[in-house]
Design a protein around this motif. Structure first.
Motif, mmCIF file in Angstrom:
data_model
loop_
_atom_site.group_PDB
_atom_site.id
_atom_site.type_symbol
_atom_site.label_atom_id
_atom_site.label_comp_id
_atom_site.label_asym_id
_atom_site.label_seq_id
_atom_site.Cartn_x
_atom_site.Cartn_y
_atom_site.Cartn_z
ATOM 1 N N ARG A 240 0.924 -1.196 -0.122
ATOM 2 C CA ARG A 240 -0.012 -0.017 -0.029
ATOM 3 C C ARG A 240 0.847 1.243 0.108
ATOM 4 N NH1 ARG A 240 -5.298 -0.747 0.977
ATOM 5 N NH2 ARG A 240 -6.090 -2.858 1.399
ATOM 6 N N ALA A 243 2.010 1.771 -3.585
ATOM 7 C CA ALA A 243 0.938 2.350 -4.130
ATOM 8 C C ALA A 243 0.724 3.770 -4.102
ATOM 9 C CB ALA A 243 -0.373 1.744 -3.905
ATOM 10 N N ASN A 263 -3.596 -3.466 -7.583
ATOM 11 C CA ASN A 263 -3.747 -2.666 -9.118
ATOM 12 C C ASN A 263 -5.079 -3.000 -9.525
ATOM 13 O OD1 ASN A 263 -0.999 -2.026 -9.214
ATOM 14 N ND2 ASN A 263 -0.350 -3.974 -10.169
ATOM 15 N N ASN A 266 -7.089 -0.066 -7.534
ATOM 16 C CA ASN A 266 -6.677 1.051 -7.683
ATOM 17 C C ASN A 266 -7.035 1.461 -9.145
ATOM 18 O OD1 ASN A 266 -5.281 1.119 -5.214
ATOM 19 N ND2 ASN A 266 -3.485 0.923 -6.102
ATOM 20 N N TYR A 271 -7.674 5.598 -7.688
ATOM 21 C CA TYR A 271 -6.578 6.068 -6.602
ATOM 22 C C TYR A 271 -5.481 5.016 -6.456
ATOM 23 C CZ TYR A 271 -5.738 7.088 -1.878
ATOM 24 O OH TYR A 271 -5.064 7.537 -0.673
ATOM 25 N N GLY A 272 -4.322 5.664 -6.348
ATOM 26 C CA GLY A 272 -3.104 4.816 -6.118
ATOM 27 C C GLY A 272 -2.342 4.460 -7.409
#
Length: 325
Positions: A240, A243, A263, A266, A271-272
């Motif tokens: 995390r 990310a 992945n 996100n 987001y990330g």
């Protein structure tokens, strides 16, 4: 003595007559009388009373003998269950906290489909504690690294030899390889040379964990060092933070599916950062994970079948590495 050998085992664990009596659902007086009679029978003292209640050398000999008797009784039960063709019983299975959410849901589901009447009792703690529990007949077997076994009474079956990978976000690659991005991703997919990542910030495991030990051995071998900005023991926190573009990290085989899921999440939530997973150039070390048990343990058929399920699940993880950058 044999009929009440568990009195001695519980007393050896509690090292307190009152607490042991409560666990055994007998009176303090009854347990004291049992211990006095046992010491009179053999003419030795099994427990020192002062300055604190503890096993004597004779007590440790008795404890080892009674543990063996307890194991023999469990082995007898296992063999008789197979003679009866029994499909009911229980398995006390240990696993480390990091592997728990990866393996247990699939294991419980698949094993229940085969043996719906066998109870799978799961214990999650550290490897050293589970070794102790196996030797004390509190666990039938456990799943953990096979590198730090401390007793020659233990045996193991390797379930998976994990490989290590480097994990880094697109944004960090762009920042630290500005002249080579994104072409560098194709190069790193053939093997990332850690000497090129020495300026990249990393979050790593604690130094006493096997993943960190084998990583440090490789770094020493290639004459490199990494910029470690933080240490955490939870692999999902590493991922995390990656990310979040906080740092790069490393990942072992069984955790790769978690990065795939992160992945996907996100991407859906926008987001990330996207995480890339690359094999490490010339990294030949593996992290062996095994099913560990008392070498004198005899398993009933349903436990042997559970072992097969664990190995099959682990094999699926070892064959699943294709993560696109």
């Amino acid at each position: 003595m044999i009929n009440n050998y568990k009195y001695f085992l519980v007393l050896s664990e509690e090292l307190n007559i009152s607490n042991a009596a409560k666990r055994l659902y007998i009176s303090h007086q009854c347990l004291s009388k049992y211990l006095k009679g046992l010491e009179e029978k053999y003419g030795v003292i099994f427990f020192e009373r002062k300055p604190k209640f503890r096993l004597t050398p004779a007590g440790r000999i008795m404890l080892d003998t009674l543990r063996h008797i307890e194991l023999s009784e469990k082995n007898l039960e296992s063999q008789l269950e197979d003679v009866r063709d029994a499909n009911s019983g229980s398995i006390h299975f240990g696993i480390t906290e990091g592997r728990y959410p990866i393996l247990i849901p699939k294991l419980v589901k698949e094993f229940h489909e085969i043996y719906p009447k066998v109870e799978l009792i799961i214990c999650s703690t550290n490897s050293l504690k589970m070794q102790e529990m196996v030797l004390n007949n509190e666990l039938d077997l456990y799943f953990a690294g096979a590198h730090n076994l401390v007793s020659n009474k233990l045996s193991y079956d390797i379930a998976i030899n994990e490989h290590m990978y480097i994990v880094i976000s697109d944004n960090l690659l762009r920042e630290y390889f500005p002249n080579d991005y994104p072409e560098c991703k194709e190069v790193f997919m053939r093997g990332a040379d850690l000497r090129l990542f020495q300026k990249v910030p990393f979050v790593l495991n604690k130094k006493n964990f096997n993943s960190r030990i084998i990583l440090n051995e490789h770094l020493k071998e290639i004459g490199a060092s990494l910029n470690c900005i933080n240490e955490f023991i939870q692999p999902d926190i590493h991922h995390r933070l990656c990310a979040e573009d906080y740092a790069a990290c490393f990942c072992l085989t069984m955790y790769l599916s978690g990065i795939n899921q992160l992945n996907q999440l996100n991407q859906l939530s926008n987001y990330g950062s996207h995480l890339n997973v690359f094999p490490i150039l010339n990294f030949n070390r593996v992290n062996p994970l095994a099913l560990i048990y008392n070498k004198d343990k005899i398993f009933p058929s349903y436990t042997q079948d559970m072992i097969k399920v664990v190995k099959r699940l682990c094999n699926s993880y070892s064959n699943s590495f294709i993560l696109k950058g």
